[in-house]
Design an enzyme around this catalytic site. Structure first.
Site, PDB file in Angstrom:
ATOM      1  N   HIS A 189      28.064  39.645  47.473  1.00 24.66           N
ATOM      2  CA  HIS A 189      26.709  39.687  46.903  1.00 24.66           C
ATOM      3  C   HIS A 189      26.653  40.604  45.680  1.00 24.66           C
ATOM      4  O   HIS A 189      25.594  41.125  45.327  1.00 24.66           O
ATOM      5  CB  HIS A 189      25.673  40.137  47.941  1.00 24.66           C
ATOM      6  CG  HIS A 189      25.681  39.326  49.195  1.00 24.66           C
ATOM      7  ND1 HIS A 189      25.028  38.119  49.306  1.00 24.66           N
ATOM      8  CD2 HIS A 189      26.297  39.541  50.391  1.00 24.66           C
ATOM      9  CE1 HIS A 189      25.234  37.625  50.517  1.00 24.66           C
ATOM     10  NE2 HIS A 189      26.001  38.466  51.194  1.00 24.66           N
ATOM     11  N   SER A 313      36.450  38.385  17.097  1.00 23.93           N
ATOM     12  CA  SER A 313      35.092  38.280  16.566  1.00 23.93           C
ATOM     13  C   SER A 313      35.149  38.323  15.053  1.00 23.93           C
ATOM     14  O   SER A 313      35.974  39.036  14.476  1.00 23.93           O
ATOM     15  CB  SER A 313      34.229  39.442  17.083  1.00 23.93           C
ATOM     16  OG  SER A 313      33.021  39.536  16.350  1.00 23.93           O
ATOM     17  N   VAL A 320      38.624  41.326  22.084  1.00 24.20           N
ATOM     18  CA  VAL A 320      39.563  40.314  22.573  1.00 24.20           C
ATOM     19  C   VAL A 320      38.773  39.500  23.591  1.00 24.20           C
ATOM     20  O   VAL A 320      38.597  39.910  24.743  1.00 24.20           O
ATOM     21  CB  VAL A 320      40.812  40.940  23.237  1.00 24.20           C
ATOM     22  CG1 VAL A 320      41.775  39.847  23.666  1.00 24.20           C
ATOM     23  CG2 VAL A 320      41.491  41.923  22.286  1.00 24.20           C
TER      24      VAL A 320
END
Length: 481
Positions: A189, A313, A320
């Site tokens: 969860h 980017s 990375v």
């Protein structure tokens, strides 16, 4: 003055050459464009060209089979040279032959009829012009198509998809073995939970995927050749004494397929639905792995090994990005959308025949291609992962409260053994740990004050989050291969 959308667009868009007119080879779809290299092997099995080659193969083998079985009065026995020449029509099928076949279809407006005429043109050169009526004898188009698709699908699975899946599994199995003993905090969860090992969690996926792989490896590929409505009516009208069901079965099995003895005009495609459901399930399991690996990367459990020269980017040079796993996710989703559609639509046909399956089956290569592309990205992505054992260990050491499960379970065992003051073990640990951070010192103080037997207290005193992994390492080594 207000402009319409069209007129406004024309004032800002530069004049440009229509790519579709100038370069018809430019692909509309990503699989035949950007990702062609990853899926090119499928072209030999599931492209339109491959389908036509399979059709020629089936027609030629049916011709040879009828002669070998001497089904009709007056059929000559073929010489070895003639048989070799007939099969050469298939093996020599290339670009020039594709263009010729396309020109024939432009006149017939029927793809299978074009194949029939294509083969008939070549019989005279083999000394078989008198046997032109034997080409496509007693066949409906679906007799040829169902067998052609079965051959293409079978070979695509065996020669392309399964090797790609096995390569990905080998990478996963290596990771499972290498990380079998790396303790890791679980998160059920999304919350800190009983520790495991990284290798054991990867091994769960290896085990699940291998089970699906075994189902796919054992898949039957069915075929039929029984005429316009599956009754052998034309066959019996021409040769009433022949054992047509037996002859058909021998032919289908010679092709390496499983004979379907009872159909309408079409082979029912149930085997395809079974295959696509299993492939989709394999994809879904792999999708779950992509999500988990992406999440582990995001919290630092995996470091990605930078690829020399690569850019993460366009503006942030430090990045990375986990692009291999993101690409795999997207392609698995596209593959499954198509596989699910094929599995649901192919098992239905209006009365004895409709053409929905014809349009649907032309997307088999696309469905399988997106899965192959995902597998390729997964395999590459796995090679760029490095286990950040130090980050994982720090995370574990910050969550001593997960040992509450072990303590309350030991207290239960002690109570059963007759040790006093072991009442309400769960409730007492809940009060100590729920919603609170508990360090090693607090936990040790709690344990020493319980009045446990010396053996139990000694076991718990030595327990750490990193050591509370049960049989995880052994399970990883056993099932993660």
């Amino acid at each position: 003055m207000a402009h319409s959308i069209d007129s406004a667009a024309s004032t800002v868009s530069p004049t440009r050459v229509r790519l579709a007119d100038a370069q018809p080879q430019i692909a509309l779809g990503a699989l035949d464009g950007r990702y062609r290299g990853a899926v090119a092997p499928l072209v030999d099995h599931l492209s339109e060209a491959a389908l036509n080659r399979h059709r020629i193969h089936v027609e030629v083998e049916w011709f040879i089979h009828l002669c070998a079985e001497q089904v009709l009065p007056g059929l000559p026995a073929l010489t070895e040279e003639q048989v070799s020449g007939l099969r050469g029509i298939v093996t020599e099928f290339g670009t020039a032959q594709l263009e010729e076949l396309g020109a024939i279809e432009a006149q017939t407006h029927h793809d299978v009829k074009a194949v029939e005429y294509f083969i008939a043109r070549r019989l005279e050169g083999l000394g078989l012009s008198e046997l032109t009526p034997l080409v496509h004898f007693a066949c409906t188009s679906e007799d040829i198509n169902n067998l052609s698709y079965a051959l293409g699908i079978r070979d695509a699975v065996a020669e392309v998809w399964l090797p790609a899946a096995r390569t990905t599994l080998e990478g996963l199995a290596t990771l499972a073995q290498d990380a079998a003993e790396v303790p890791m905090l679980s998160r059920t969860h999304g919350q800190p939970a009983t520790p495991t090992t990284l290798g054991k969690e990867v091994a769960v996926f290896v085990h699940r995927l291998r089970r699906q792989l075994r189902r796919i490896e054992s898949q039957e590929f069915l075929g039929k050749i029984n005429g316009a409505t599956g009754t052998y009516a034309a066959h019996l009208a021409a040769a009433p004494e022949a054992d047509w069901p037996g002859l058909a079965q021998r032919f289908v099995e010679k092709l390496g397929l499983t004979f379907n003895p009872l159909t309408t005009q079409i082979e029912s495609h149930d085997y395809q639905a079974e295959l696509y459901a299993d492939m989709a399930r394999f994809n879904r399991i792999l999708h779950g792995l992509c999500v988990d690996v992406w999440s582990y990367i995001s919290i630092g459990f995996f470091r990605q090994i930078p690829v020399a020269g690569a850019t993460g980017s366009s503006t942030m040079p430090h990045k990375v990005n986990p692009i291999r796993f993101e690409n795999a996710e997207a392609n698995l989703e596209i593959s499954n959308a198509l596989l699910d559609a094929l599995a649901s639509t192919l098992v239905e046909s209006r009365w004895q025949r409709d053409l929905t399956d014809s349009s649907g089956q032309r997307n088999i290569g696309t469905a399988m291609g997106h899965s192959v592309l995902a597998l390729s990205n997964m395999s590459k992505g796995l090679k760029q992962l490095d286990v950040a054992a130090d980050v994982i260990a720090t995370d574990l050491d910050s969550n001593w409260e997960v040992l509450g499960e072990a303590i309350q379970t030991v207290m239960r065992a002690e109570a059963i053994a007759g040790v006093d003051s072991m009442e309400n073990p769960y409730e007492r640990l809940k009060e100590l740990t729920r919603g609170r951070r508990v360090d090693a010192e607090k936990l040790k103080e709690f344990v020493t004050g319980l009045g446990l037997s010396k053996e139990a207290e000694a076991r718990l005193a030595q327990l750490t989050p990193g050591g509370y992994i049960g049989l995880a390492a052994a399970l990883a080594e056993q099932f993660g291969r």
